[in-house]
Design an enzyme around this catalytic site. Structure first.
Site, PDB file in Angstrom:
ATOM      1  N   ARG A 110      -9.864  72.802  21.814  1.00  0.00           N
ATOM      2  CA  ARG A 110     -10.952  73.572  22.597  1.00  0.00           C
ATOM      3  C   ARG A 110     -11.895  72.845  23.659  1.00  0.00           C
ATOM      4  NH1 ARG A 110     -10.180  77.810  19.482  1.00  0.00           N
ATOM      5  NH2 ARG A 110     -10.157  77.790  17.203  1.00  0.00           N
ATOM      6  N   ALA A 135     -22.219  80.395  17.234  1.00  0.00           N
ATOM      7  CA  ALA A 135     -22.370  81.509  18.138  1.00  0.00           C
ATOM      8  C   ALA A 135     -21.452  82.647  17.875  1.00  0.00           C
ATOM      9  CB  ALA A 135     -21.792  80.698  19.429  1.00  0.00           C
ATOM     10  N   ASN A 136     -20.467  82.476  17.051  1.00  0.00           N
ATOM     11  CA  ASN A 136     -19.573  83.597  16.944  1.00  0.00           C
ATOM     12  C   ASN A 136     -20.139  84.680  15.786  1.00  0.00           C
ATOM     13  OD1 ASN A 136     -19.010  82.236  14.227  1.00  0.00           O
ATOM     14  ND2 ASN A 136     -17.305  81.568  15.036  1.00  0.00           N
ATOM     15  N   SER A 144     -10.092  86.322   7.058  1.00  0.00           N
ATOM     16  CA  SER A 144     -11.304  86.613   7.828  1.00  0.00           C
ATOM     17  C   SER A 144     -10.687  87.566   8.850  1.00  0.00           C
ATOM     18  CB  SER A 144     -11.944  85.213   7.982  1.00  0.00           C
ATOM     19  OG  SER A 144     -13.119  85.376   8.937  1.00  0.00           O
ATOM     20  N   ALA A 165     -10.853  68.863  19.128  1.00  0.00           N
ATOM     21  CA  ALA A 165      -9.648  69.450  18.225  1.00  0.00           C
ATOM     22  C   ALA A 165     -10.172  70.695  17.381  1.00  0.00           C
ATOM     23  CB  ALA A 165      -8.957  68.373  17.543  1.00  0.00           C
ATOM     24  N   SER A 166      -9.565  71.688  17.372  1.00  0.00           N
ATOM     25  CA  SER A 166      -9.876  72.808  16.517  1.00  0.00           C
ATOM     26  C   SER A 166      -9.432  72.484  14.958  1.00  0.00           C
ATOM     27  CB  SER A 166      -9.069  74.064  16.903  1.00  0.00           C
ATOM     28  OG  SER A 166      -9.060  75.293  16.089  1.00  0.00           O
TER      29      SER A 166
HETATM   30  P1  NG1 Z   1     -12.244  75.830  15.195  1.00  0.00           P
HETATM   31  O1  NG1 Z   1     -11.014  76.511  15.207  1.00  0.00           O
HETATM   32  O2  NG1 Z   1     -12.525  74.452  14.322  1.00  0.00           O
HETATM   33  O3  NG1 Z   1     -12.835  75.635  16.797  1.00  0.00           O
HETATM   34  C1  NG1 Z   1     -13.404  78.258  14.467  1.00  0.00           C
HETATM   35  C2  NG1 Z   1     -14.682  78.532  14.920  1.00  0.00           C
HETATM   36  C3  NG1 Z   1     -15.754  78.076  14.186  1.00  0.00           C
HETATM   37  C4  NG1 Z   1     -15.439  78.638  12.764  1.00  0.00           C
HETATM   38  C5  NG1 Z   1     -13.968  78.225  12.097  1.00  0.00           C
HETATM   39  C6  NG1 Z   1     -13.863  78.910  10.629  1.00  0.00           C
HETATM   40  C7  NG1 Z   1     -15.102  78.552  17.307  1.00  0.00           C
HETATM   41  C8  NG1 Z   1     -15.090  77.723  18.763  1.00  0.00           C
HETATM   42  N1  NG1 Z   1     -14.825  77.856  16.306  1.00  0.00           N
HETATM   43  O4  NG1 Z   1     -13.372  76.820  14.236  1.00  0.00           O
HETATM   44  O5  NG1 Z   1     -17.187  78.479  14.511  1.00  0.00           O
HETATM   45  O6  NG1 Z   1     -16.128  79.855  12.486  1.00  0.00           O
HETATM   46  O7  NG1 Z   1     -13.257  78.808  13.064  1.00  0.00           O
HETATM   47  O8  NG1 Z   1     -13.687  80.081  10.942  1.00  0.00           O
HETATM   48  O9  NG1 Z   1     -15.654  79.910  17.237  1.00  0.00           O
HETATM   49 ZN    ZN Z   2     -15.175  85.887   8.318  1.00  0.00          ZN
END
Ligand code: NG1
Ligand code: ZN
Length: 541
Positions: free
Chosen positions: A518, A385-386, A66, A510-511
Site C-alpha cells: 500500500r 482511519a477506517n 468482517s 506491505a499489507s
Molecule cells: P492492511 O491490509 O495490513 O493494510 C487492513 C487495514 C487496517 C486493518 C486491517 C485488518 C488499511 C490501510 N489497512 O490492513 O487498517 O483494519 O486491514 O482488518 O485500512
Molecule cells: Zn470488522
C-alpha cells in the site's frame, strides 16, 4: 493397529489443502471460505490450548471475514479480557494451521502442551459466535469437532457481532470479581449500553435522526435489537433509521456493486450508499460486516460528500472527554492521549497536538498495536482511519472517576456524563454500535450537526493506492511503518519525492491482509497528493 488419537481422527474430516500456507495475521486467518475448514478446526485446538494455559479461563472464537466479500470467511481468537489473542500465540496458530498431516498436527499439539507446561488435567473452556455468512454453520462444525476432540467445554452464541463476543468473553471471565464487566449474554450487552446511553443523555433531547447502513451483515439485526432497549424518539431519544439489514440473502453482505453498502464501500467510493437517501446535513453512518467499524458521512447543502472517518471520531472523542474531565474537576488527574497509525490524516494529528494539546502516539497498522499503546494513558483514544477503534479507561482512571466528590453542580453533571461514558464505550475492542451511540451523545451535548464536527479541521488531500509486486515480503518497515529499511535505497527516493511537495507526506508498506504493497500520500492539493502517490508507486514497483 493402535487406535487413532481423537485429534487426528477428527482432523481427518477436515484435511489441510496440500498446496496452501496459512498465516494468522492482523485479523486472524482470513480467506475464501471454501478452504477454511482445516484452519478453523486447528484454531479450535489452539483455543483449547490457550484456555488450558490460562487455567481454564474462557477463550472466544469468532468466525467472520468482517468487510471482505460474502464468499470469504475467517477465524480469530479472543483472550480472556476480551482482547485480541496475545501476539506470541499468533505464531502457534500459524504452526498448527500448516501442520502437513493429521499426525503432524497431533505432534505439534503435544509439543506445545509439553513446551509450555500446559496441564492437560485442566478443562478448557471456549465460547464462539459467527457473522451472517452462508459458510458460517459449516465452519462451526469444524470448530465443534476440535473442541470435542480436545475435551473442551463450549457454548455456541450463534450470530453475534465481533465486539459482542469480545464483551461476553470478558463478562464471563470477570464474573464475581471486582472487575465484573456485565451480564455475560447478548441481552446484558444491550442493557449495559442502553443504561449508559440513558445516563449520558441525561435530560438532553436528540435533534434529527441518524441513518445507519448495516452492510447487510450481522450489525443489522443486532442494531434493531439494541434500538428496542434505547429511549424512543417520542421520549426525546435518538431516531435510528436502519438500512441495508438484509441478512436473508448473504450474498448482499458488504456488496459494493449491486447493493452498494458497508463502511468499505463508503470509504472507497467516497459517496453514500443510495439506500441511505441522505438529505443535506443529515447524519449517516455505515458499519462493516461484523460491526466493529463505523464510518460517518453527510452531504452538504451543495451536495458535496463529506466523510467523517476514524480520525474524526477519535478527535471528537478526545475533545469531548478532555472537556468533560476538566469540567468535572479531574483535568489534572486524567491524562488523555490519542493513538493513531501512519494512515491518520496529517491534519488530524496536527489538530490533536496543536489545538487539543494532547499527546499522539503512532503505532503500526492493526488494532492490537493501537490498543496496547492506548493502555499506557489514563484515557487512551485509539482509532484506525477506517473507523475501527475505541476509548480505553485505565484502572487508575476508573478509580479516580468513580471516587471523585464533585465540588459544584457543574462538576457533578460533567462527572455523571463521564461515568456513563466509561460504561457506554466498549473496553474490549472497537465496537461500531457503541461508537455510534458515543458519537451521537457527543454531538447532542455539543449541539453539533455533522457540519460543525467536520469544521474542526480540514483534511489534507490524500491518496491510498494498492500496488501488486512480485514479493511483498521484501518490504520491511521501521518507525511505525513510516519508513522502509528494505529494499535498500527506496526510502531515500521516497524522501526526495516528498521533499518536492508542500505538506507532502508519503509511505509504503506491505499489507498484512492482502498480497500487495500500500502507498499512502498526502499533499496540499488533491492533484499533488495523487501525483506524489503515483511517483512513490513507481519507485516501489
Ligand atoms: P492492511 O491490509 O495490513 O493494510 C487492513 C487495514 C487496517 C486493518 C486491517 C485488518 C488499511 C490501510 N489497512 O490492513 O487498517 O483494519 O486491514 O482488518 O485500512
Ligand atoms: Zn470488522
Amino acid at each position: 493397529m493402535a487406535s487413532q488419537h481423537p485429534i487426528a481422527a477428527a482432523s481427518a474430516k477436515f484435511p489441510k489443502p496440500a498446496d496452501r500456507t496459512f498465516q494468522y495475521g492482523t485479523a486472524g486467518f482470513r480467506m475464501k471460505a471454501a478452504i477454511l475448514d482445516s484452519v478453523v478446526y486447528r484454531a479450535g485446538l489452539l483455543a483449547a490450548l490457550r484456555s488450558r494455559k490460562l487455567n481454564g479461563q474462557i477463550i472466544g472464537v469468532m468466525i467472520t471475514a468482517s468487510h471482505n466479500p460474502p464468499d470469504d470467511n475467517g477465524v480469530k481468537l479472543v483472550d480472556p479480557m476480551g482482547e485480541m489473542l496475545e501476539g506470541t500465540w499468533e505464531a502457534y496458530a500459524t504452526i498448527l494451521a500448516n501442520a502437513p498431516s493429521d499426525q503432524a498436527l497431533v505432534e505439534a499439539y503435544d509439543k506445545f502442551t509439553l513446551d509450555m507446561k500446559i496441564d492437560s488435567a485442566i478443562k478448557p473452556r471456549v465460547i464462539f459466535a459467527r457473522d451472517t455468512r452462508a459458510s458460517g454453520p459449516r465452519l462451526v462444525t469444524a470448530l465443534v469437532a476440535a473442541l470435542e476432540a480436545s475435551g473442551t467445554e463450549y457454548t455456541d452464541y450463534k450470530l453475534l457481532t465481533t465486539p459482542q463476543l469480545h464483551y461476553i468473553t470478558r463478562c464471563l471471565n470477570t464474573k464475581g470479581t471486582t472487575y465484573e464487566y456485565g451480564e455475560p449474554n447478548e441481552q446484558g450487552y444491550y442493557e449495559k449500553l442502553s443504561a449508559a446511553f440513558r445516563a449520558a443523555m441525561g435530560t438532553k433531547k436528540f435533534n434529527g435522526s441518524v441513518t445507519v447502513d448495516c452492510a447487510n451483515g450481522v450489525g443489522g439485526p443486532k442494531l434493531r435489537e439494541l434500538i428496542k432497549y434505547l429511549p424512543s424518539p417520542t421520549e426525546g431519544g435518538l431516531e435510528i433509521k436502519v438500512v441495508n439489514d438484509d441478512v436473508v440473502e448473504p450474498e448482499r453482505l458488504n456488496h459494493q456493486i449491486s447493493y452498494q453498502c458497508g463502511a468499505d464501500f463508503v470509504k472507497t467510493n467516497q459517496r453514500a450508499p443510495p439506500s441511505s437517501h441522505s438529505t443535506p446535513l443529515a447524519r449517516c453512518a455505515s458499519l462493516d460486516g461484523d460491526a466493529d467499524r463505523i464510518m460517518y458521512y453527510f452531504v452538504d447543502s451543495d451536495n458535496s460528500f463529506h466523510l467523517l472517518d476514524g480520525d474524526r471520531i477519535a478527535t471528537l472523542a478526545a475533545l469531548y472527554i478532555g472537556d468533560l474531565a476538566r469540567n468535572a474537576g479531574l483535568g489534572e488527574k486524567l491524562k488523555v492521549g490519542v493513538v493513531q497509525t501512519a494512515y491518520a490524516n496529517g491534519a488530524s494529528t496536527a489538530y490533536i497536538t496543536q489545538d487539543l494539546k494532547l499527546p499522539v502516539v503512532c503505532t503500526p497498522t492493526g488494532v492490537k498495536h493501537l490498543h496496547h499503546a492506548a493502555t499506557k494513558f489514563d484515557v487512551g483514544v485509539y482509532f484506525e482511519a477506517n473507523g475501527h477503534g475505541t476509548v480505553l479507561f485505565s484502572d487508575v482512571a476508573l478509580k479516580r472517576i468513580n471516587k471523585y466528590e464533585p465540588q459544584s453542580p457543574a462538576q457533578s453533571s460533567a462527572l455523571d456524563v463521564l461515568r456513563a461514558l466509561t460504561a457506554l464505550i466498549n473496553q474490549t475492542v472497537g465496537d461500531a454500535l457503541s461508537d455510534l451511540l458515543l458519537v451521537e451523545i457527543i454531538l447532542a451535548h455539543k449541539s453539533w450537526g455533522p457540519k460543525e464536527w467536520d469544521l474542526t479541521y480540514t483534511d489534507l488531500p490524500n491518496r491510498l493506492g494498492r500496488i501488486e509486486v512480485a514479493d511483498r515480503n521484501i518490504f520491511k518497515t521501521t518507525d511505525a511503518e513510516r519508513k522502509l529499511e528494505s529494499p535498500p535505497g527506496v526510502q531515500v527516493q521516497i524522501d526526495a519525492l516528498v521533499g518536492k511537495y508542500k505538506n507532502g507526506r508519503s509511505f509504503a508498506r506491505a499489507s498484512g491482509t492482502e498480497d500487495a504493497v500500500r502507498v499512502y500520500a498526502e499533499a496540499a492539493t488533491k492533484g499533488e497528493a495523487d501525483e506524489l502517490a503515483a511517483k512513490v508507486a513507481d519507485v516501489v514497483k
